[in-house]
Design an enzyme around this catalytic site. Structure first.
Site, PDB file in Angstrom:
ATOM      1  N   ARG A  61      34.572  50.572  39.018  1.00  0.00           N
ATOM      2  CA  ARG A  61      35.336  50.398  40.575  1.00  0.00           C
ATOM      3  C   ARG A  61      36.557  50.181  39.549  1.00  0.00           C
ATOM      4  NH1 ARG A  61      31.380  45.845  43.289  1.00  0.00           N
ATOM      5  NH2 ARG A  61      30.122  47.488  43.824  1.00  0.00           N
ATOM      6  N   ASP A  63      40.620  49.264  39.607  1.00  0.00           N
ATOM      7  CA  ASP A  63      41.095  48.205  39.901  1.00  0.00           C
ATOM      8  C   ASP A  63      42.550  49.329  40.595  1.00  0.00           C
ATOM      9  OD1 ASP A  63      40.001  45.959  39.744  1.00  0.00           O
ATOM     10  OD2 ASP A  63      41.291  45.957  37.206  1.00  0.00           O
ATOM     11  N   ARG A 208      42.632  46.231  30.117  1.00  0.00           N
ATOM     12  CA  ARG A 208      44.490  45.614  29.838  1.00  0.00           C
ATOM     13  C   ARG A 208      44.422  44.492  29.428  1.00  0.00           C
ATOM     14  NH1 ARG A 208      44.371  45.607  36.307  1.00  0.00           N
ATOM     15  NH2 ARG A 208      46.269  44.222  35.630  1.00  0.00           N
TER      16      ARG A 208
END
Length: 280
Positions: A61, A63, A208
């Site tokens: 999934r 972002d 990230r």
């Protein structure tokens, strides 16, 4: 008899798709009340081809703002359609920034998420004095110079099986913070810096956050051993800044060979152009 011979179009209700998309205009992969998601537009396009509702399950999934070149999904449907319907037909009903790359009938025990062995991401950083219009929302731009050697040294300390609590989002719902990082490599391609990372799985915002720590080290704001120190602390509150979403790409998802996914499902290799900017 191989799985390819045993599973053919019309003999199974389960189909796997390879999907690519630019995530800039979407609120992420998953359905959200406040915006349009990639899942939403893909299911709508599939429903038009199948002439009935379709529910898809994805490998990861992503972002809001994150892109994908090698996303994998699966769905079940009782209707029979040829491969061209699940590729060209679905693409005809998708917006230009989402596309199905391949389709394959799969066995009933295939699951896009739970059958995955590893996932691979790439993060792109554009290093030049002025911003780029062409790379807007496709790479993180920085006008500051980056020292690559200490970034590579710090990255090497993160490879292996570790508790990545310091590198996951505070809201991460994974039961365990332990993951095996197979590699974390940096490659300079002209003005672009590519950070490539692969693991058996990733925590929420993990890539990230890794990039954010390495950027702080590359800029000289933090020492090279800061990455390892954060790892040992196991405290996200002490961690670095989360890098923006728009530089991140889901590149590939690995599955057991027995599922016989298409041999050409791997993404195109990035090659530098005359300006030293990689073409994805």
């Amino acid at each position: 008899m191989s799985l390819v011979d045993a599973v053919s179009w019309g003999s199974t209700p389960r189909v796997a798709l390879g999907v690519e998309y630019l995530g800039s205009q979407y609120c992420g992969w998953q359905f959200q009340r406040h915006g349009i998601s990639v899942q939403q537009v893909l299911e709508q396009a599939l429903a038009r081809v199948a002439d009935r509702p379709i529910k898809v399950h994805c490998a990861g999934r992503t972002d809001a703002g994150v892109h994908a070149i090698g996303q994998v999904v699966h769905f079940e449907t009782p209707v029979e359609r040829p491969e061209r319907a699940w590729t060209l037909g679905v693409n005809a009903n998708l917006p230009d920034d989402v596309a199905v790359r391949w389709a394959r009938p799969v066995a009933a025990d295939f699951h896009a998420r739970f059958s995955a062995l590893a996932r691979h991401y790439r993060y792109l950083i554009l290093r030049r004095p002025v911003r780029s219009a062409l790379w807007h929302q496709r790479a993180l731009w920085t006008h500051r110079s980056l020292a690559i050697a200490p970034m590579r040294e710090a990255a090497a300390a993160l490879v292996g099986r570790h508790d990545f609590t310091s590198y996951r989002a505070l809201a991460c719902q994974a039961k365990s913070p332990v993951r095996t990082l197979h590699y974390l490599d940096l490659a300079e391609r002209g003005a672009l810096l590519e950070l490539s990372v692969g693991a058996d799985g990733f925590l929420h915002h993990m890539v990230r956050n890794l990039v954010g720590v390495l950027l702080a080290i590359g800029r000289g704001d933090r020492p090279v051993n800061w990455a390892a120190e954060l790892l040992a602390l196991k405290d996200r509150a002490r961690g670095g800044v989360t890098a923006p979403a728009h530089g991140l790409y889901l590149m590939r998802v690995d599955y057991p060979d027995a599922f016989a996914l298409p041999a050409d499902r791997k993404p195109l290799t990035a090659e530098p152009d005359d300006e030293g900017l990689a073409v994805i």
